[in-house]
Design an enzyme around this catalytic site. Structure first.
Site, PDB file in Angstrom:
ATOM      1  N   GLU A  53      34.155  20.115  20.135  1.00  0.00           N
ATOM      2  CA  GLU A  53      33.420  20.019  18.973  1.00  0.00           C
ATOM      3  C   GLU A  53      33.453  18.660  18.123  1.00  0.00           C
ATOM      4  O   GLU A  53      32.530  17.919  17.824  1.00  0.00           O
ATOM      5  CB  GLU A  53      33.586  21.083  17.821  1.00  0.00           C
ATOM      6  CG  GLU A  53      33.369  22.382  18.292  1.00  0.00           C
ATOM      7  CD  GLU A  53      31.949  22.510  18.347  1.00  0.00           C
ATOM      8  OE1 GLU A  53      31.156  21.691  18.196  1.00  0.00           O
ATOM      9  OE2 GLU A  53      31.456  24.027  18.756  1.00  0.00           O
ATOM     10  N   ASP A  70      26.620  19.017  11.367  1.00  0.00           N
ATOM     11  CA  ASP A  70      27.858  19.730  11.889  1.00  0.00           C
ATOM     12  C   ASP A  70      28.924  19.034  11.037  1.00  0.00           C
ATOM     13  O   ASP A  70      28.926  17.556  11.040  1.00  0.00           O
ATOM     14  CB  ASP A  70      28.336  20.122  13.276  1.00  0.00           C
ATOM     15  CG  ASP A  70      27.246  21.100  13.583  1.00  0.00           C
ATOM     16  OD1 ASP A  70      26.864  22.035  13.115  1.00  0.00           O
ATOM     17  OD2 ASP A  70      26.961  20.924  14.806  1.00  0.00           O
TER      18      ASP A  70
END
Length: 146
Positions: A53, A70
């Site tokens: 991520e 994010d």
């Protein structure tokens, strides 16, 4: 030519720092197990997900095509799991401003991911985990002491 307001604005932005950290795989595994109660057997999944991520960067951000963003090492989503504090409606399931996930203290990040793991009964909320970590084993952290 820049006016005084522009120069002051640029200086203010330059002075703002995010207290971020880029972990090594071994350091993150060690902290997750020793300080955040992650089971040693689960550490490879956590570290792999964070690497997929954010490349283990606590200050990482990513703008998504749907308008959300994010944040942090685990890429907590602004539409569902944190409040971007920009006036947009958000579910804010983890109950924090998104900026809380951009510093070197990952305690709130871990707490949010633990909640997401319970709610989703696994890693289904993480695109990175699904794409890169679904068959990760303990060998992912070979050479690490944690």
């Amino acid at each position: 030519m820049m006016g005084p307001t522009t120069i002051l604005s640029l200086l203010a932005v330059a002075m703002m720092t995010v207290d971020g950290r880029i972990y090594s795989k071994c350091a993150l595994a060690s902290e997750l197990v020793s300080q955040h109660g992650i089971n040693r057997d689960d550490a490879p999944d956590w570290v792999c997900m964070a690497f997929a991520e954010s490349t283990l960067n606590t200050a990482a951000t990513n703008a998504n095509s749907g308008g959300s963003s994010d944040y942090g090492i685990f890429q907590v989503n602004s539409k569902w799991n944190c409040d971007p504090q920009d006036g947009r409606k958000t579910y804010n399931g983890c109950g924090h401003p998104c900026s809380d996930y951009l510093n070197s203290n990952i305690g709130d990040d871990v707490k949010c991911v633990k909640q997401l793991l319970r709610e989703h009964r696994g890693w289904g909320f993480s695109y990175g985990h699904g794409a890169q970590c679904s068959s990760v084993t303990s060998s992912y952290l070979s050479g690490c002491t944690y």
